[in-house]
Design an enzyme around this catalytic site. Structure first.
Site: not given
Length: 815
Positions: A519, A530, A545
């Protein structure tokens, strides 16, 4: 002077008659119009603003007003001030005329308001005579008013008010029209809204129908079921079953659960900072954070670490009359500083014996109390005896950061266990603290490397994840976005300057993850990956998740936690690893794992290939040691804590403590003794499969196979005892932690465990190897080909296509 009711009535009557709406102006009875030309105009005298014909001494007269045309049109009327009906006036002198004009001045401004046309002169005179006859009674009233000074003043005031109203009639009409229009519009909008709502409800009739059925069913069961039922429990059971058909994160929170969830979100409560555990019939029940929430429940996760689970009793679950409670964790800064330790058995709280309280909830409520008061707690400590401590009740803030440590070569380590309300502030203070230590040691105050440990972090608040990431990523960088069917798309972007020069490479960043990193922790690690700011170190992938839950407050202090959106990392990928489909026909949700062929390819800022649909994949894969079946069984059974308590009775902890071979052998004897007494089930990890096999063999009546199965269980136990030698290193470390846990705070235990942490040591080695670090982040991109580097750091949107043969992945990414 007091006016009689008749007088007032007369005034109102006369005023009504004289109003323009009644057809008359004050005093004027009938207007007679005569047209005069220059040839036939009679001799007239000017008095005031009128031309008067006749005797100037007379109170009667004809006022002649010329029109603007060459043939002047004059308006005539007769004043009946003295009740005279004679049209032939006697001449009076100018002074008498002036006096009469002054006496009737109060009425003259009304006499000019009515002008009617007539035919011939004879017809006008006739009409005038009829008017005189019909208004004699009214003239008497006027005579009374004129003779009375007070009545004249009253009448004059009323007349002035009427005149003002008439002069402002257009404005009054405008106000009335506006007011009426407002009322009409309000009523119209209300009616439209009402019918629209009714229409929507009719469209959602299944919802209304289901709600009505639920109410009817509960009412009928409450009234007529054979035994007494608890309608609240029935309702919660029904709602829980309904929500469980959607996904594991959508839940109804009753009053108690809602309070616990609120504490987990804020990570605050009022108490003494002690985790307690219930023990029944000599066996420990599951750990229950009854006094506080030691581990933060992720509001986006289904792992409820604070669920009360009591060990079974003989025959029933009735309230025990001989309750035993042990402390399983004492927090630093709170109960630990007051002297309480792990393993202490609570005897009494504020003079009341724990054994008589009846339930662990009552013990928790007894420990909690008004902030500022002091709790007197008596405990029984193994090897020491009864001890009494005074612990102040205060606002307990459970820190999300469990350990901050400066390693050699100015490499910092931060262990982050959850994301609650103040996580961002804790993270900021931790980084500043590390930089301060470097300055105090004579350095430049800059970290050469930082290891952020997110292993086992279940997540928490999305906004707190954004706060943490903002301290690491360059200002203006995208961190995460979220969108859903009824959830407006939102993009979170860093608005502050980072505390570390991660983007410039002056501080190298490594993030430790494992399969239990979920999460909000995946938001942070995904943003770092990224943006190519750090290396993700772990065994495989994180939990996966990518769902966002909203907590909606409901009546009666309850709440609904339900999934509203999916979140996406800066590259645009959603890391949700399981698709949940609504269960049909009273079944639970269906979980479908995203297959490898269905995963979409994305690219990081430097062009590295990443995929969605399966969590965050580690850049540097370091396999963590896998626990053996024996180690898992020993840890789950709590036998190590029991041994630590037994060891404490006859031993003292010293600075040179270590688990020696003799201590290890003593532990094996302790385990064997418990197994022989039936207090330890070594095959518990295989209990489920063995029981299923036993049932199948019994149904098939394979007696020989059942005998062989019992022999198999004995062989399993023998193999597990052999594992004491095979996995001695790991089991020794577990024993040492169990013993030290009774004496040392969590921070010292965590710091001690880092020395043998394989992934931690690999991360330290990576941060010292600049070439390998840059290579993993593709910072030297000269050896890579294709369009995957088309992403611009200036915010341009470029289409990037995989060079992979046969791949059709094409993703728009905006940096």
């Amino acid at each position: 002077m007091i006016l009689s009711s008749k007088t007032v009535t007369s005034l109102l009557f006369l005023l009504t008659l004289s109003s323009p709406l009644g057809g008359f102006s004050p005093i004027v009875r009938r207007a007679t119009s005569v047209t005069y030309t220059a040839a036939n105009a009679p001799s007239c005298r000017v008095i005031g603003n009128c031309y008067y014909q006749g005797n100037k001494e007379s109170t009667d007269g004809i006022c002649i007003r010329p029109s603007s045309s060459s043939s002047s049109k004059l308006y005539l009327w007769k004043n009946f001030m003295n009740g005279s009906d004679d049209d032939d006036d006697n001449d009076n002198d100018d002074s008498a005329s002036s006096k009469q004009s002054q006496s009737s001045g109060i009425f003259q401004k009304f006499n000019r308001s009515l002008m009617t046309k007539s035919g011939s002169k004879e017809e006008k005179v006739k009409d005038n005579d009829q008017t005189v006859a019909s208004t004699t009674a009214k003239d008497k009233f006027m005579s009374v008013i004129e003779d009375n000074e007070t009545l004249s003043k009253v009448y004059s005031s009323v007349a002035n008010v009427v005149q003002v109203l008439m002069e402002n009639m257009e404005r009054i009409k405008l106000v009335l029209v506006s007011f009426t229009t407002g009322i009409v519009l309000t009523i119209g909008i209300s009616v439209y809204t009402l019918f629209t709502t009714i229409g929507e409800e009719s469209l959602d009739s299944p919802v209304q129908e289901s709600a009505a059925l639920m109410e009817t069913i509960l009412t009928d069961l409450n009234r007529g079921y054979v035994d007494e039922v608890d309608s609240r429990d029935l309702f919660e059971t029904g709602v829980s079953a309904m929500l469980s058909s959607l996904d594991p994160y959508t839940e109804f929170e009753n009053r108690k659960d809602a309070e616990a969830m609120q504490e987990s979100i804020t990570s605050r409560y009022g108490g003494i900072g002690l985790v307690i555990q219930e023990v029944r019939n000599g066996k420990k029940g599951s750990e229950i954070f009854a006094e506080d929430e030691a581990m933060i429940e992720d509001i986006d996760d289904d792992n409820d670490v604070s669920e009360i689970s009591k060990s079974p009793t003989n025959g029933d679950d009735e309230t025990s009359t001989n309750l035993r409670i042990r402390a399983v964790k004492a927090f630093e800064g709170y109960s630990f500083d007051a002297g309480l330790r792990t393993g202490d058995e609570l005897i009494s709280v504020d003079g009341e014996k724990v054994s008589t309280l009846g339930s662990i909830d009552m013990v928790r409520n007894k420990l909690r109390g008004e902030i500022g008061t002091v709790a007197q707690i008596t405990v029984d400590r193994d090897g020491v005896g009864p001890l009494t401590f005074e612990v102040p009740r205060q606002i307990v803030k459970i820190p999300d950061i469990k350990l901050v440590k400066l390693m050699p070569d100015n490499i910092g380590y931060i262990q982050l266990s959850a994301f609650s309300t103040d996580t961002g502030l804790e993270m900021r203070n931790a980084i500043l603290g590390l930089q301060t230590q470097i300055l105090e040691n004579g350095g430049d105050g800059e970290l050469k490397g930082l290891i952020l440990d997110l292993r086992g972090n279940p997540g928490g608040l999305l906004t707190s994840a954004v706060d943490v990431a903002s301290l690491l990523v360059p200002r203006g960088s995208d961190i995460v976005s979220a969108k859903g069917r009824g959830f407006p798309g939102v993009l979170y972007r860093s608005k502050v300057e980072p505390l570390l020069n991660v983007g410039q490479g002056r501080t190298k960043l490594a993030v430790l993850v494992n399969s239990n990193t979920a999460s909000a922790a995946e938001i942070v690690s995904g943003a770092i990956q990224d943006l190519d700011l750090g290396v993700i170190v772990g065994s495989e992938r994180t939990f996966g998740k990518g769902l966002v839950q909203n907590v909606q407050e409901l009546p009666f202090s309850t709440a609904l936690k339900y999934t509203v959106a999916k979140y996406y990392t800066p590259s645009g990928r959603c890391i949700q690893s399981i698709d949940y489909k609504e269960g049909k026909n009273k079944s639970r949700f269906k979980a479908v794992e995203v297959k490898e062929k269905d995963k979409t390819e994305f690219y990081t800022k430097s062009g590295r290939l990443v995929k969605d649909g399966g969590g965050i994949e580690a850049d540097l894969k370091i396999q963590a040691p896998r626990a053996s079946a024996l180690e898992i069984t020993l840890l789950r059974s709590g036998i190590m804590k029991e041994y630590a308590a037994d060891w404490s009775k006859s031993n003292q902890l010293n600075d040179n403590f270590s688990v020696t071979d003799s201590l290890y052998k003593d532990f094996q004897m302790f385990v064997n003794k418990k197994y022989q007494a039936g207090d330890l089930e070594l095959t518990a990890i295989y209990k489920g499969p063995i029981k299923e096999l036993q049932t199948s063999l019994k149904e098939s009546k394979y007696q020989l196979s059942q005998t062989e199965l019992k022999s198999l269980e004995k062989d399993i136990v023998k193999e597990m005892f052999r594992d004491f030698e095979k996995h001695s290193k790991d089991i020794k470390e577990d024993i040492g932690n169990a013993i030290l846990d009774r004496y040392l705070p969590d921070s010292m235990l965590l710091s001690r465990s880092l020395k043998t942490d394989i992934q931690m040591n690999a991360a330290i080695k990576l941060l010292k190897d600049e070439n390998k670090f840059n290579s993993l982040l593709a910072r030297d991109t000269s050896h890579l080909k294709g369009d995957r580097f088309a992403a611009s750091a200036k915010g341009e949107t470029r289409a990037m296509t995989s060079n992979k043969s046969g791949s059709s992945a094409k993703v728009n990414v905006q940096w």
